[in-house]
Design an enzyme around this catalytic site. Structure first.
Site, PDB file in Angstrom:
ATOM      1  N   SER A  28       0.911  -1.247   0.079  1.00 28.21           N
ATOM      2  CA  SER A  28      -0.143   0.031   0.146  1.00 28.21           C
ATOM      3  C   SER A  28       0.875   1.206   0.033  1.00 28.21           C
ATOM      4  O   SER A  28       0.573   2.150  -0.604  1.00 28.21           O
ATOM      5  CB  SER A  28      -0.927   0.005   1.323  1.00 28.21           C
ATOM      6  OG  SER A  28      -1.808  -1.164   1.101  1.00 28.21           O
ATOM      7  N   ASP A  54       2.312  -6.257  -7.872  1.00 33.30           N
ATOM      8  CA  ASP A  54       1.268  -5.083  -8.240  1.00 33.30           C
ATOM      9  C   ASP A  54       2.574  -3.701  -8.250  1.00 33.30           C
ATOM     10  O   ASP A  54       2.063  -2.850  -8.769  1.00 33.30           O
ATOM     11  CB  ASP A  54       0.630  -4.866  -6.926  1.00 33.30           C
ATOM     12  CG  ASP A  54      -0.530  -5.716  -7.033  1.00 33.30           C
ATOM     13  OD1 ASP A  54      -0.674  -6.562  -7.786  1.00 33.30           O
ATOM     14  OD2 ASP A  54      -1.431  -5.413  -6.250  1.00 33.30           O
ATOM     15  N   ASN A  96      -4.420  -7.154 -11.736  1.00 35.70           N
ATOM     16  CA  ASN A  96      -5.170  -6.889 -11.133  1.00 35.70           C
ATOM     17  C   ASN A  96      -4.889  -5.990  -9.733  1.00 35.70           C
ATOM     18  O   ASN A  96      -5.250  -6.149  -8.734  1.00 35.70           O
ATOM     19  CB  ASN A  96      -5.755  -8.388 -10.355  1.00 35.70           C
ATOM     20  CG  ASN A  96      -7.151  -8.559  -9.682  1.00 35.70           C
ATOM     21  OD1 ASN A  96      -8.018  -7.462 -10.029  1.00 35.70           O
ATOM     22  ND2 ASN A  96      -7.247  -9.474  -9.057  1.00 35.70           N
ATOM     23  N   ARG A 126     -13.973  -5.378 -11.256  1.00 34.04           N
ATOM     24  CA  ARG A 126     -13.905  -4.542  -9.991  1.00 34.04           C
ATOM     25  C   ARG A 126     -14.497  -3.053 -10.091  1.00 34.04           C
ATOM     26  O   ARG A 126     -14.015  -2.387 -11.233  1.00 34.04           O
ATOM     27  CB  ARG A 126     -12.507  -4.514  -9.413  1.00 34.04           C
ATOM     28  CG  ARG A 126     -12.110  -5.853  -9.299  1.00 34.04           C
ATOM     29  CD  ARG A 126     -10.547  -6.307  -8.591  1.00 34.04           C
ATOM     30  NE  ARG A 126     -10.691  -5.289  -7.177  1.00 34.04           N
ATOM     31  CZ  ARG A 126      -9.235  -5.272  -6.821  1.00 34.04           C
ATOM     32  NH1 ARG A 126      -8.205  -5.959  -7.259  1.00 34.04           N
ATOM     33  NH2 ARG A 126      -9.501  -4.774  -5.646  1.00 34.04           N
ATOM     34  N   SER A 171     -14.881   1.460  -1.565  1.00 28.12           N
ATOM     35  CA  SER A 171     -13.233   1.437  -1.346  1.00 28.12           C
ATOM     36  C   SER A 171     -12.902   2.839  -1.028  1.00 28.12           C
ATOM     37  O   SER A 171     -13.088   3.807  -1.577  1.00 28.12           O
ATOM     38  CB  SER A 171     -12.793   1.029  -2.570  1.00 28.12           C
ATOM     39  OG  SER A 171     -11.137   1.008  -2.665  1.00 28.12           O
ATOM     40  N   GLN A 173      -9.805   3.332  -1.756  1.00 23.99           N
ATOM     41  CA  GLN A 173      -8.945   3.725  -2.627  1.00 23.99           C
ATOM     42  C   GLN A 173      -9.466   4.892  -3.607  1.00 23.99           C
ATOM     43  O   GLN A 173      -8.708   5.675  -4.224  1.00 23.99           O
ATOM     44  CB  GLN A 173      -8.803   2.617  -3.435  1.00 23.99           C
ATOM     45  CG  GLN A 173      -7.682   1.473  -2.806  1.00 23.99           C
ATOM     46  CD  GLN A 173      -7.459   0.317  -3.545  1.00 23.99           C
ATOM     47  OE1 GLN A 173      -7.688   0.131  -4.635  1.00 23.99           O
ATOM     48  NE2 GLN A 173      -6.732  -0.537  -2.882  1.00 23.99           N
ATOM     49  N   ASP A 298      -8.193  -6.590   5.020  1.00 25.36           N
ATOM     50  CA  ASP A 298      -7.127  -7.627   4.242  1.00 25.36           C
ATOM     51  C   ASP A 298      -6.599  -8.612   5.259  1.00 25.36           C
ATOM     52  O   ASP A 298      -6.030  -9.794   4.834  1.00 25.36           O
ATOM     53  CB  ASP A 298      -5.779  -6.922   3.637  1.00 25.36           C
ATOM     54  CG  ASP A 298      -6.177  -6.119   2.255  1.00 25.36           C
ATOM     55  OD1 ASP A 298      -7.093  -6.512   1.813  1.00 25.36           O
ATOM     56  OD2 ASP A 298      -5.248  -5.511   1.746  1.00 25.36           O
ATOM     57  N   GLU A 326      -9.768  -8.875  -4.877  1.00 28.94           N
ATOM     58  CA  GLU A 326      -9.240  -9.647  -6.101  1.00 28.94           C
ATOM     59  C   GLU A 326     -10.347 -10.627  -6.537  1.00 28.94           C
ATOM     60  O   GLU A 326     -10.277 -11.075  -7.734  1.00 28.94           O
ATOM     61  CB  GLU A 326      -7.977 -10.148  -5.555  1.00 28.94           C
ATOM     62  CG  GLU A 326      -6.830  -9.175  -5.695  1.00 28.94           C
ATOM     63  CD  GLU A 326      -6.746  -8.331  -4.924  1.00 28.94           C
ATOM     64  OE1 GLU A 326      -5.707  -7.587  -4.633  1.00 28.94           O
ATOM     65  OE2 GLU A 326      -7.573  -8.144  -3.775  1.00 28.94           O
ATOM     66  N   ARG A 329     -14.088 -12.395  -1.580  1.00 27.72           N
ATOM     67  CA  ARG A 329     -13.356 -13.047  -0.568  1.00 27.72           C
ATOM     68  C   ARG A 329     -14.470 -13.646   0.893  1.00 27.72           C
ATOM     69  O   ARG A 329     -14.008 -14.753   1.154  1.00 27.72           O
ATOM     70  CB  ARG A 329     -12.455 -12.029   0.126  1.00 27.72           C
ATOM     71  CG  ARG A 329     -11.335 -11.865  -0.741  1.00 27.72           C
ATOM     72  CD  ARG A 329     -10.104 -10.823   0.065  1.00 27.72           C
ATOM     73  NE  ARG A 329      -8.826 -10.814  -0.981  1.00 27.72           N
ATOM     74  CZ  ARG A 329      -8.241  -9.866  -0.927  1.00 27.72           C
ATOM     75  NH1 ARG A 329      -8.164  -8.958   0.102  1.00 27.72           N
ATOM     76  NH2 ARG A 329      -6.970  -9.780  -1.802  1.00 27.72           N
ATOM     77  N   HIS A 375      -4.098 -13.753  -3.779  1.00 24.24           N
ATOM     78  CA  HIS A 375      -2.873 -14.012  -3.133  1.00 24.24           C
ATOM     79  C   HIS A 375      -3.091 -14.277  -1.701  1.00 24.24           C
ATOM     80  O   HIS A 375      -2.687 -15.126  -0.970  1.00 24.24           O
ATOM     81  CB  HIS A 375      -1.693 -12.720  -3.204  1.00 24.24           C
ATOM     82  CG  HIS A 375      -2.311 -11.545  -2.882  1.00 24.24           C
ATOM     83  ND1 HIS A 375      -1.959 -10.505  -2.176  1.00 24.24           N
ATOM     84  CD2 HIS A 375      -3.680 -10.995  -3.267  1.00 24.24           C
ATOM     85  CE1 HIS A 375      -2.820  -9.486  -2.070  1.00 24.24           C
ATOM     86  NE2 HIS A 375      -3.679  -9.625  -2.773  1.00 24.24           N
ATOM     87  N   ARG A 376      -4.085 -13.572  -1.158  1.00 24.11           N
ATOM     88  CA  ARG A 376      -4.685 -13.679   0.508  1.00 24.11           C
ATOM     89  C   ARG A 376      -5.302 -14.857   0.532  1.00 24.11           C
ATOM     90  O   ARG A 376      -5.145 -15.566   1.705  1.00 24.11           O
ATOM     91  CB  ARG A 376      -5.348 -12.372   0.640  1.00 24.11           C
ATOM     92  CG  ARG A 376      -4.655 -11.048   0.476  1.00 24.11           C
ATOM     93  CD  ARG A 376      -4.557 -10.058   1.535  1.00 24.11           C
ATOM     94  NE  ARG A 376      -4.099  -8.849   1.098  1.00 24.11           N
ATOM     95  CZ  ARG A 376      -2.871  -8.702   1.334  1.00 24.11           C
ATOM     96  NH1 ARG A 376      -2.273  -9.548   2.079  1.00 24.11           N
ATOM     97  NH2 ARG A 376      -2.129  -7.635   1.143  1.00 24.11           N
ATOM     98  N   LYS A 401       1.945 -11.647  -6.127  1.00 21.75           N
ATOM     99  CA  LYS A 401       1.120 -10.270  -6.247  1.00 21.75           C
ATOM    100  C   LYS A 401       1.710  -9.331  -5.040  1.00 21.75           C
ATOM    101  O   LYS A 401       1.869  -8.207  -5.318  1.00 21.75           O
ATOM    102  CB  LYS A 401      -0.427 -10.272  -5.996  1.00 21.75           C
ATOM    103  CG  LYS A 401      -1.129  -9.207  -6.374  1.00 21.75           C
ATOM    104  CD  LYS A 401      -2.692  -9.445  -6.179  1.00 21.75           C
ATOM    105  CE  LYS A 401      -3.459  -8.294  -6.985  1.00 21.75           C
ATOM    106  NZ  LYS A 401      -3.373  -7.025  -6.306  1.00 21.75           N
TER     107      LYS A 401
END
Length: 421
Positions: A28, A54, A96, A126, A171, A173, A298, A326, A329, A375-376, A401
């Site tokens: 991040s 990323d 992604n 997304r 988000s 973001q 996350d 991603e 989840r 990835h998570r 990622k």
């Protein structure tokens, strides 16, 4: 582990995991710092950075727009820029990488020319419509036919001026993207939330801290409003802290095996929101019956896998945003826990319920864990393999990622990993 197989089976170590592990740099913060350095005139040196899929994609996009991004070593970037991004010859294809897509969608409005911001098939589902709508309200020509990438931005060299409202519920973001681009406006810009909900608000604080380090003037008007001056950015040397989200896997491995893993940094030294997970993980196997994951999103997959071994069931609330990560989840964690043992988890609206069973530890329950290119999911479910035999992780390379050395890290702690068909 230089070349990863299509699947990895984790052999439970049957001993406490003990050792020293240095988590990678924060994804991040790295992607924020890369962009801010590209928007600053001069040369900035970023140390402690993460080199992963990323961040590599972000660096490549910046190079496409005329920014020099050098990599003198495994954890550093040296970024040299005129302070302005140039129109690239082709689309910015960002896989992604949510941070890169959202942040650049706003930043390329300052380009004099047309920029297409795109991603892979996962990124193309997304949502980004709230950010596009906010840009349009500033007079920026931005379009997204599907409400998801690709986005076409026709920039005129400035980010405009005035007031812009943004729904940050999906988000944080979106908010961070506007904040980082705003100092390149024609005049002061006020950014206001349309509601009180915001995904992982701590990441907005992270953004503002990084912006100020690069010389931005950010005024917090009230809890949901910021005023930014057209100050631009100045180059600086910037140290990036370790990744708190990556640390959650180490904290999880520690409590699951009764081990001691020295991260070289205390939990309270992190500024990232996911560090709050440590206080919850430390209560294992008596984690709370209700866990609000809204401000440590996350970390939720990590804690959910630990919850399978908890002494009582756990309900995760405030996690609706996990459906647009991603992968979905909430659905993914529920599905894969049930793959380990039917009935182990369920979805209740946008809540996730994990029906804990401490008796899982020590059993052999063969399960091939789908990772959904996420990835998570891969890293979280690897933790289940520390206590349950037969756990196989499909597409283990997806951890690149954000944590390319994840499997090497587990092997270094004494976990045996076997290739699987």
């Amino acid at each position: 582990m230089t070349a990863l197989p299509a699947a990895l089976t984790i052999i439970p170590p049957n001993h406490p995991l003990v050792g020293r592990v240095s988590p990678p740099g924060s994804k991040s913060i790295t992607n924020r710092a890369l962009l801010l350095a590209a928007l600053a005139k001069g040369t900035s040196r970023l140390t402690g950075a993460l080199k992963s899929k990323d961040t590599v994609l972000m660096a490549a996009a910046l190079r496409q727009m005329g920014v020099s991004v050098e990599e003198p070593d495994a954890t550093s970037f040296v970024v040299t820029s005129t302070g302005r991004l140039q129109a690239p010859e082709g689309p910015l294809v960002l896989g992604n990488a949510g941070t890169a897509v959202r942040f650049l969608t706003a930043a390329v409005a300052t380009v004099d020319g047309t920029v297409v911001v795109d991603g892979d098939e996962h990124m193309r589902v997304r949502p980004i419509a709230p950010l596009v709508a906010a840009l349009r309200s500033l007079g920026i020509d931005a379009t997204s036919e599907s409400g998801c990438p690709p986005i076409v931005v026709k920039g005129n060299g400035s980010f405009g001026k005035g007031r812009v409202e943004i729904d940050g519920g999906l988000s944080s973001q979106y908010v961070s993207a506007l904040l980082m681009a705003a100092p390149l406006g024609e005049g002061p810009i006020e950014i206001a939330l349309t509601g009180s909900d915001i995904g992982a608000r701590g990441y907005v604080d992270l953004t503002i801290a990084a912006m100020r380090a690069f010389g931005a003037e950010v005024e917090q008007v009230d809890a949901g409003t910021w005023r930014l001056q057209p100050s631009g950015y100045r180059s600086t040397d910037f140290a990036i802290e370790p990744d708190a989200s990556a640390a959650t896997y180490l904290w999880g491995a520690e409590v699951l095996t009764g081990g001691t893993i020295d991260l070289g940094v205390a939990a309270d030294a992190f500024t990232q929101p996911d560090a709050a997970a440590q206080a919850v993980i430390a209560q294992f196997p008596n984690m709370p019956a209700v866990i609000d994951g809204s401000q440590m999103q996350d970390a939720v997959p990590t804690i959910a896998v630990l919850a399978a071994f908890n002494n009582h069931p756990v309900r995760f609330v405030g996690i609706a945003n996990l459906r647009v990560k991603e992968c979905d989840r909430i659905a993914a964690v529920s599905t894969e826990l049930q793959r380990i043992r039917p009935g182990l988890a369920e979805e209740d609206g946008d809540d996730l319920i994990v029906h804990a069973d401490p008796g899982l530890a020590g059993q052999t329950l063969p399960a091939r864990i789908e990772t959904y290119a996420d990835h998570r999911i891969a890293m979280s479910f690897a933790l289940a393999g520390l206590r349950i035999g037969g756990i196989t992780i499909l597409d283990p390379a997806c951890t690149g990622k954000t944590y390319p050395a994840y499997w090497d890290m587990l092997a270094g702690l004494g976990v045996k990993l076997e290739p699987a068909e």
